[in-house]
Scaffold this motif. Structure first.
Motif, PDB file in Angstrom:
ATOM      1  N   GLU A  89      45.720 -15.149  54.089  1.00 18.51           N
ATOM      2  CA  GLU A  89      44.358 -14.637  54.091  1.00 18.51           C
ATOM      3  C   GLU A  89      43.704 -14.818  55.455  1.00 18.51           C
ATOM      4  O   GLU A  89      42.923 -13.978  55.901  1.00 18.51           O
ATOM      5  CB  GLU A  89      43.520 -15.354  53.025  1.00 18.51           C
ATOM      6  N   THR A 125      35.502 -16.963  58.332  1.00 18.95           N
ATOM      7  CA  THR A 125      34.264 -16.279  57.958  1.00 18.95           C
ATOM      8  C   THR A 125      34.602 -14.973  57.255  1.00 18.95           C
ATOM      9  O   THR A 125      35.587 -14.306  57.595  1.00 18.95           O
ATOM     10  CB  THR A 125      33.389 -15.995  59.186  1.00 18.95           C
ATOM     11  N   THR A 126      33.776 -14.596  56.278  1.00 21.52           N
ATOM     12  CA  THR A 126      34.052 -13.389  55.499  1.00 21.52           C
ATOM     13  C   THR A 126      32.962 -12.335  55.645  1.00 21.52           C
ATOM     14  O   THR A 126      33.235 -11.154  55.499  1.00 21.52           O
ATOM     15  CB  THR A 126      34.221 -13.717  54.003  1.00 21.52           C
ATOM     16  N   THR A 127      31.734 -12.749  55.897  1.00 27.13           N
ATOM     17  CA  THR A 127      30.650 -11.794  56.117  1.00 27.13           C
ATOM     18  C   THR A 127      29.503 -12.518  56.814  1.00 27.13           C
ATOM     19  O   THR A 127      29.389 -13.745  56.741  1.00 27.13           O
ATOM     20  CB  THR A 127      30.164 -11.174  54.791  1.00 27.13           C
ATOM     21  N   ASP A 160      42.005 -16.604  42.663  1.00 20.56           N
ATOM     22  CA  ASP A 160      41.226 -17.327  43.669  1.00 20.56           C
ATOM     23  C   ASP A 160      41.154 -18.799  43.273  1.00 20.56           C
ATOM     24  O   ASP A 160      40.279 -19.213  42.503  1.00 20.56           O
ATOM     25  CB  ASP A 160      39.813 -16.740  43.787  1.00 20.56           C
ATOM     26  N   ASN A 182      33.967  -7.507  51.665  1.00 19.06           N
ATOM     27  CA  ASN A 182      33.224  -6.897  52.755  1.00 19.06           C
ATOM     28  C   ASN A 182      34.039  -5.747  53.350  1.00 19.06           C
ATOM     29  O   ASN A 182      35.030  -5.969  54.044  1.00 19.06           O
ATOM     30  CB  ASN A 182      32.917  -7.950  53.826  1.00 19.06           C
ATOM     31  N   TYR A 217      34.595  -5.684  57.166  1.00 17.07           N
ATOM     32  CA  TYR A 217      35.137  -6.930  57.689  1.00 17.07           C
ATOM     33  C   TYR A 217      35.799  -6.702  59.044  1.00 17.07           C
ATOM     34  O   TYR A 217      36.548  -5.745  59.246  1.00 17.07           O
ATOM     35  CB  TYR A 217      36.161  -7.505  56.709  1.00 17.07           C
ATOM     36  N   ARG A 219      28.851 -16.236  55.355  1.00 14.86           N
ATOM     37  CA  ARG A 219      29.701 -16.745  54.275  1.00 14.86           C
ATOM     38  C   ARG A 219      31.059 -17.095  54.866  1.00 14.86           C
ATOM     39  O   ARG A 219      31.617 -16.335  55.666  1.00 14.86           O
ATOM     40  CB  ARG A 219      29.861 -15.694  53.170  1.00 14.86           C
ATOM     41  N   GLY A 228      42.249 -11.607  56.389  1.00 12.52           N
ATOM     42  CA  GLY A 228      40.850 -11.560  55.969  1.00 12.52           C
ATOM     43  C   GLY A 228      40.729 -11.569  54.459  1.00 12.52           C
ATOM     44  O   GLY A 228      41.606 -11.116  53.733  1.00 12.52           O
ATOM     45  N   VAL A 229      39.629 -12.109  53.973  1.00 14.62           N
ATOM     46  CA  VAL A 229      39.399 -12.176  52.542  1.00 14.62           C
ATOM     47  C   VAL A 229      37.929 -11.913  52.272  1.00 14.62           C
ATOM     48  O   VAL A 229      37.068 -12.391  52.992  1.00 14.62           O
ATOM     49  CB  VAL A 229      39.809 -13.561  51.972  1.00 14.62           C
ATOM     50  N   SER A 230      37.658 -11.128  51.259  1.00 15.14           N
ATOM     51  CA  SER A 230      36.313 -10.879  50.746  1.00 15.14           C
ATOM     52  C   SER A 230      36.208  -9.434  50.350  1.00 15.14           C
ATOM     53  O   SER A 230      37.138  -8.636  50.528  1.00 15.14           O
ATOM     54  CB  SER A 230      35.199 -11.213  51.750  1.00 15.14           C
ATOM     55  N   MET A 272      32.885 -19.918  47.733  1.00 11.33           N
ATOM     56  CA  MET A 272      32.816 -19.845  49.182  1.00 11.33           C
ATOM     57  C   MET A 272      31.495 -20.464  49.630  1.00 11.33           C
ATOM     58  O   MET A 272      30.529 -20.538  48.864  1.00 11.33           O
ATOM     59  CB  MET A 272      32.902 -18.398  49.662  1.00 11.33           C
TER      60      MET A 272
END
Length: 255
Positions: free
Chosen positions: A26, A123-125, A226, A34, A37, A142, A30-32, A171
């Motif tokens: 991840e 960071t995700t957003t 998750d 968004n 992103y 976040r 990346g994760v989320s 998160m």
């Protein structure tokens, strides 16, 4: 003028076992949820300090020029657009200055995002906060981190006058009354660089592959991908005992 966002700001206690697990895969991808992103990785502390200085310069200009909250948004965006082209060449993003790497982010959260990444958080957003319906109602980032880095990040948030809480997705959310507080958070993170550097990098992210079928079985049983650090502790217990998931069901049900 600088937009401010009234309301209670506090660093809430967070049980490390409730933190979402960050997989190495991840961290790379990346994760989320968004859709905008933008991956930012491998930021050095010197880059963070340069970003703080560059961001403070543009924030000061936006403060001086803006007359309303909405005006601040348009002035800030224009200042970044004028200073940083966001253009790419064959070697990557063209470096127009200390904020070039963080160009897609809002002015006001760039250096804080950089500091979190330098401290091995993901960071995700992020959003500098807006009084209109655009974006978040206050400055917010976040992110996800491990249990060893959580106390250092929480201390930086407290010292900067920012708040921090755990959201429904396990998160962390860093937020503040204005972007000055968010930039102070970045400065507080830099001041703790020796402590961050003293933590092993491999404790920040683990690979899914190291848990093999135990992880797959656990996720299938719980129907939840998750995982928290408490879930990970249970999986490690299973691995230590050498038992398959079926042998652990009653233990889980009794907890």
């Amino acid at each position: 003028m600088l937009p401010t966002f009234p309301g209670l700001v506090t660093v809430e206690p967070v049980d490390p076992e409730d933190l979402r697990v960050v997989w190495l895969e991840e961290a790379d991808e990346g994760v989320s949820d968004n859709q905008l992103y933008f991956v930012i990785a491998e930021v050095t502390w010197s880059e963070v300090q340069a970003a703080i200085d560059g961001e403070r310069e543009l924030i000061a200009l936006a403060k001086a020029q803006a007359t309303t909250d909405d005006d601040f948004d348009s002035v800030a965006d224009q200042l970044v657009e004028d200073r940083y082209t966001g253009d790419w060449d064959d070697d990557g993003l063209i470096d127009d200055g200390p904020l070039a790497r963080f160009y897609p982010l809002d002015l006001g959260v760039m250096s804080a995002v950089a500091a979190l990444v330098a401290g091995y958080a993901l960071t995700t957003t992020s959003c500098r906060g807006h009084h209109s319906r655009r974006g978040e109602p206050k400055p917010l980032i976040r992110f996800i981190c491990d249990d060893t880095r959580l106390p250092l990040i929480a201390a930086a948030a407290t010292n900067a006058g920012c708040g921090m809480r755990l959201d429904s997705g396990n998160m962390l959310q860093l937020y503040g009354p204005d972007i000055d507080a968010i930039t102070r958070f970045a400065e507080e993170m830099v001041s703790q660089r020796p402590r961050f550097d003293g933590l092993p990098a491999d404790s920040a992210f683990e690979s899914r592959t190291s848990y093999g079928d135990y992880l797959d079985d656990y996720e299938a049983y719980t129907d939840f991908a998750d995982l928290t650090r408490a879930d990970l502790a249970r999986i490690r217990q299973m691995m230590k005992a050498g038992r398959p998931m079926e042998g652990q069901l009653r233990i889980f049900e009794n907890e």
